[in-house]
Design a protein around this motif. Structure first.
Motif, mmCIF file in Angstrom:
data_model
loop_
_atom_site.group_PDB
_atom_site.id
_atom_site.type_symbol
_atom_site.label_atom_id
_atom_site.label_comp_id
_atom_site.label_asym_id
_atom_site.label_seq_id
_atom_site.Cartn_x
_atom_site.Cartn_y
_atom_site.Cartn_z
ATOM 1 N N VAL A 7 0.844 -1.200 0.000
ATOM 2 C CA VAL A 7 0.000 0.000 0.000
ATOM 3 C C VAL A 7 0.878 1.249 0.000
ATOM 4 O O VAL A 7 1.992 1.235 0.493
ATOM 5 N N LYS A 8 0.335 2.326 -0.569
ATOM 6 C CA LYS A 8 1.073 3.582 -0.627
ATOM 7 C C LYS A 8 0.231 4.703 -0.060
ATOM 8 O O LYS A 8 -0.975 4.771 -0.312
ATOM 9 N N ARG A 9 0.904 5.564 0.697
ATOM 10 C CA ARG A 9 0.247 6.750 1.222
ATOM 11 C C ARG A 9 0.420 7.867 0.198
ATOM 12 O O ARG A 9 1.538 8.188 -0.210
ATOM 13 N N VAL A 10 -0.692 8.437 -0.226
ATOM 14 C CA VAL A 10 -0.651 9.493 -1.244
ATOM 15 C C VAL A 10 -1.573 10.641 -0.832
ATOM 16 O O VAL A 10 -2.355 10.516 0.118
ATOM 17 N N ASN A 36 -3.732 5.091 -1.314
ATOM 18 C CA ASN A 36 -3.964 5.103 -2.754
ATOM 19 C C ASN A 36 -5.197 4.244 -3.072
ATOM 20 O O ASN A 36 -5.281 3.103 -2.620
ATOM 21 N N PRO A 37 -6.176 4.775 -3.821
ATOM 22 C CA PRO A 37 -7.426 4.032 -4.057
ATOM 23 C C PRO A 37 -7.223 2.634 -4.661
ATOM 24 O O PRO A 37 -7.949 1.709 -4.318
ATOM 25 N N PHE A 38 -6.245 2.496 -5.549
ATOM 26 C CA PHE A 38 -6.006 1.174 -6.145
ATOM 27 C C PHE A 38 -5.459 0.192 -5.107
ATOM 28 O O PHE A 38 -5.723 -1.006 -5.173
ATOM 29 N N CYS A 39 -4.705 0.716 -4.127
ATOM 30 C CA CYS A 39 -4.193 -0.128 -3.042
ATOM 31 C C CYS A 39 -5.346 -0.609 -2.160
ATOM 32 O O CYS A 39 -5.344 -1.738 -1.675
ATOM 33 N N GLU A 40 -6.329 0.281 -1.949
ATOM 34 C CA GLU A 40 -7.505 -0.100 -1.151
ATOM 35 C C GLU A 40 -8.182 -1.316 -1.772
ATOM 36 O O GLU A 40 -8.620 -2.229 -1.074
ATOM 37 N N ILE A 41 -8.271 -1.304 -3.104
ATOM 38 C CA ILE A 41 -8.905 -2.419 -3.807
ATOM 39 C C ILE A 41 -8.087 -3.695 -3.606
ATOM 40 O O ILE A 41 -8.638 -4.784 -3.419
ATOM 41 N N ALA A 42 -6.756 -3.534 -3.595
ATOM 42 C CA ALA A 42 -5.880 -4.697 -3.376
ATOM 43 C C ALA A 42 -6.075 -5.257 -1.967
ATOM 44 O O ALA A 42 -6.145 -6.474 -1.772
ATOM 45 N N SER A 62 4.210 -1.271 3.555
ATOM 46 C CA SER A 62 4.298 0.057 2.971
ATOM 47 C C SER A 62 5.687 0.624 3.187
ATOM 48 O O SER A 62 6.255 0.497 4.273
ATOM 49 N N ALA A 63 6.251 1.225 2.158
ATOM 50 C CA ALA A 63 7.506 1.950 2.286
ATOM 51 C C ALA A 63 7.163 3.426 2.249
ATOM 52 O O ALA A 63 6.475 3.868 1.340
ATOM 53 N N GLY A 64 7.620 4.177 3.244
ATOM 54 C CA GLY A 64 7.280 5.597 3.276
ATOM 55 C C GLY A 64 7.606 6.204 4.622
ATOM 56 O O GLY A 64 8.241 5.559 5.464
ATOM 57 N N PRO A 65 7.160 7.443 4.839
ATOM 58 C CA PRO A 65 7.452 8.137 6.096
ATOM 59 C C PRO A 65 6.769 7.458 7.290
ATOM 60 O O PRO A 65 5.961 6.540 7.108
ATOM 61 N N GLN A 66 7.081 7.928 8.473
ATOM 62 C CA GLN A 66 6.493 7.379 9.694
ATOM 63 C C GLN A 66 4.966 7.297 9.583
ATOM 64 O O GLN A 66 4.341 6.331 10.009
ATOM 65 N N ALA A 67 4.390 8.338 8.968
ATOM 66 C CA ALA A 67 2.931 8.409 8.848
ATOM 67 C C ALA A 67 2.357 7.294 7.983
ATOM 68 O O ALA A 67 1.144 7.051 8.008
ATOM 69 N N LEU A 114 -0.486 -8.773 -3.986
ATOM 70 C CA LEU A 114 -1.484 -7.908 -4.603
ATOM 71 C C LEU A 114 -1.025 -6.460 -4.474
ATOM 72 O O LEU A 114 -0.599 -6.027 -3.401
ATOM 73 N N LEU A 115 -1.122 -5.711 -5.577
ATOM 74 C CA LEU A 115 -0.794 -4.289 -5.549
ATOM 75 C C LEU A 115 -1.836 -3.536 -6.367
ATOM 76 O O LEU A 115 -2.496 -4.116 -7.231
ATOM 77 N N GLY A 116 -1.947 -2.233 -6.126
ATOM 78 C CA GLY A 116 -2.756 -1.403 -7.001
ATOM 79 C C GLY A 116 -2.019 -1.259 -8.319
ATOM 80 O O GLY A 116 -0.806 -1.373 -8.359
ATOM 81 N N LYS A 117 -2.765 -1.012 -9.399
ATOM 82 C CA LYS A 117 -2.072 -0.966 -10.692
ATOM 83 C C LYS A 117 -1.172 0.256 -10.791
ATOM 84 O O LYS A 117 -0.187 0.246 -11.506
ATOM 85 N N GLN A 118 -1.540 1.329 -10.101
ATOM 86 C CA GLN A 118 -0.672 2.499 -10.103
ATOM 87 C C GLN A 118 -1.017 3.381 -8.926
ATOM 88 O O GLN A 118 -2.103 3.273 -8.359
ATOM 89 N N ALA A 119 -0.057 4.234 -8.535
ATOM 90 C CA ALA A 119 -0.336 5.199 -7.479
ATOM 91 C C ALA A 119 -0.816 6.471 -8.147
ATOM 92 O O ALA A 119 -0.342 6.826 -9.223
ATOM 93 N N ILE A 120 -1.758 7.160 -7.492
ATOM 94 C CA ILE A 120 -2.330 8.335 -8.137
ATOM 95 C C ILE A 120 -1.482 9.576 -7.916
ATOM 96 O O ILE A 120 -1.885 10.670 -8.261
ATOM 97 N N ASP A 121 -0.284 9.421 -7.347
ATOM 98 C CA ASP A 121 0.590 10.596 -7.255
ATOM 99 C C ASP A 121 1.590 10.641 -8.418
ATOM 100 O O ASP A 121 1.552 11.526 -9.242
ATOM 101 N N ASP A 122 2.458 9.612 -8.505
ATOM 102 C CA ASP A 122 3.439 9.653 -9.595
ATOM 103 C C ASP A 122 2.955 8.963 -10.869
ATOM 104 O O ASP A 122 3.618 9.048 -11.903
#
Lengths: 249, 272
Positions: A7-10, A36-42, A62-67, A114-122
């Motif tokens: 999952v990705k935080r966006v 990320n909405p696609f991650c939610e589906i995953a 998830s890879a990302g900041p503490q949050a 399972l992953l979302g097909k893309q993140a809606i940020d990049d």
């Protein structure tokens, strides 16, 4: 079978993004963030596989900041079993994420990622395909239906001209499209329960992956302003505009 | 330096998105990225290879005729690209579901961070690409030895088959990776242009009220040579299939004119 979900935080899909004046990126301070909405589906698909008895355990990474732990917690509230957080301060590019996930998938002995097909940020649309390549697994991208039976998975993919079905050898990587399912809302009791579920922290160094970005972002700018639409009074005016302005007749 | 293009083709012809990718490659070539080779992979794909050879600007056509590449399975085609890529500095593919499925897989195997959906070429290693569903444009520089790039078809001038006479070479790769098989497809056949490559789109929204009413739009579309699109609301209401969605995430249509007239469709960019 263990199922791994990335999952990705966006920036929340409903927030209108603003480009920073200095061209260094988009404004993320004091902006509402979400999964990320696609991650939610995953995540939803993984939870459904667990409920159906196909999955024995669902692990959210998830890879990302503490949050990003909040984002993992959201997935746990939806029904995932436990989380893994890989701390990273700056942006982590798809290739680096794929390398991190490969090591996690191998360590955990996952049978499906399972992953979302893309993140809606990049908007890269790369991580799932890259992960499948690095693991040497089969891939089912842009999935609108997943049926797993023993040693194979049948995945229906949304492609440009319609739908395609592929038969994949397990283990495999599947990336989700919008039509796969409708993610549930976490119930209050489940949100409370999620607080007690474990989230492990593993660093990129421990996983032996260099996450230094490969691409150098030179500038981020506003797109050129799009001319707005116009209402026309009658058919004659429409024809005139189509002919003289749009040049389509 | 040299450029390798992964061609998407059907029925002996290159797809419009592939022709636009050749257009992008020509822009790259002018900026010093070298010769252009087009890879046509598939089963019985000699005709498409022949067409590719006639496109001005193409220096070489590589034809990989093997049943394993017939259905564009990413596991197999990515292996072929990886086998050929070491002779090239740039690997390009159209940013269609075909290219987007295969390219990142090849990029990872080449240890290259792909640059997705470029809309402009600044120089041989610097590209412009939209992020946040087109709400911002990022200019990025890629230093990887082999740059893997997908190209947004509507952003570049389409090349056209003409009087070019590129050499056609037959190549082979690792073939079937044994990981996946094609089990069928439901394609909506249409004589109209594809949404990702259309110059004009007639788009309908929830205001159309029923799928039957879309026939009216199709009539206009046929007169104008346009594609028919729909908003997410119209798709969700079951009027038309999902592949009609013109503002689908990661779907990039840039028509010269979109009719929202009398068929209300949401005009904002949908990020999800």
């Amino acid at each position: 079978m263990k199922v791994l979900v990335a999952v990705k935080r966006v920036i929340d899909a409903n927030v209108k993004v603003r480009v920073r004046q200095d061209g260094s990126g988009v404004e993320t301070a004091n902006v509402k963030m979400a999964m990320n909405p696609f991650c939610e589906i995953a995540v939803e698909e993984a939870v459904r596989l667990k409920e159906a008895g196909t999955a024995s355990e669902t692990i959210v990474v998830s890879a990302g900041p503490q949050a990003a732990q909040e984002t993992i917690r959201t997935a746990l509230a939806m029904g995932a079993d436990r989380g893994i957080h890989i701390p990273a301060d700056g942006p982590v590019e798809p290739l680096a994420v794929a390398k991190l996930l490969r090591t996690v998938a191998e360590k955990e002995g996952a049978g499906l990622v399972l992953l979302g097909k893309q993140a809606i940020d990049d908007d890269c649309n790369q991580t799932g395909q890259m992960l499948a390549a690095l693991l040497g697994w089969s891939q089912g991208t842009f999935a609108s239906k997943i049926e797993i039976s023993g040693e194979s998975a049948r995945v229906t993919r949304e492609i440009d001209g319609g739908l395609e079905t592929v038969e994949l050898k397990m283990p495999c990587v599947v990336t989700t499209d919008l039509r796969l399912n409708e993610p549930r809302y976490a119930s209050l009791p489940n949100i409370m329960k999620a607080k007690k579920k474990p989230i492990d922290t593993i660093t990129a160094e421990e996983l032996g992956v260099d996450v230094t970005p490969r691409l150098e972002v030179l500038n981020v700018a506003e797109p050129p302003v799009r001319g707005g639409g116009a209402k026309v009074e009658n058919a004659a005016e429409l024809v005139d505009k189509l002919k003289n302005q749009a040049g389509v007749i | 330096m040299a450029i390798l293009i992964l061609a998407e083709h059907a029925d002996g012809h290159l797809s419009p998105a592939t022709l636009a990718t050749i257009g992008a490659a020509r822009a790259l070539s002018e900026k010093g990225a070298g010769d252009i080779a087009v890879l046509v992979a598939g089963s019985d794909c000699a005709a498409a290879g022949g067409e590719a050879a006639t496109v001005p600007g193409v220096n070489k056509v590589l034809v990989a005729d093997d049943a394993a590449y017939g259905n564009g399975l990413a596991e197999n085609v990515a292996g072929l690209i990886v086998a050929l890529a070491p002779g090239y500095s740039h690997v390009l593919a159209p940013a269609t579901t075909y290219g987007k499925n295969i390219c990142p897989r090849a990029a990872a195997l080449l240890d290259s961070q792909q640059v997705s959906e470029i809309t402009d070429v600044v120089d041989s290693e610097t590209f412009v690409r939209p992020i946040y569903a087109g709400n911002a444009l990022a200019t990025v520089r890629c230093k990887d030895a082999i740059k893997v790039i997908t190209v947004r078809a509507t952003a570049f001038e389409k090349a056209a088959p003409g009087d070019g006479g590129a050499a056609i070479e037959s190549v082979s790769g690792p073939g079937d990776a044994g990981l996946s098989t094609h089990a069928g497809a439901e394609l909506s056949h249409s004589e109209r242009p594809e949404l990702t490559a259309a110059r004009v789109i007639i788009s309908g929204g929830r205001g159309m009220q029923s799928g039957d009413n879309f026939k009216q739009l199709e009539e206009i579309a046929d007169i104008l040579g346009a594609a028919v699109g729909a908003s997410r609301a119209a798709v969700d209401a079951g009027f038309v299939p999902n592949d009609f969605r013109s503002a689908r995430p990661a779907r990039s249509s840039r028509p010269s004119f979109t009719s929202l007239w009398a068929f209300p469709a949401r005009s904002s960019i949908s990020r999800a």
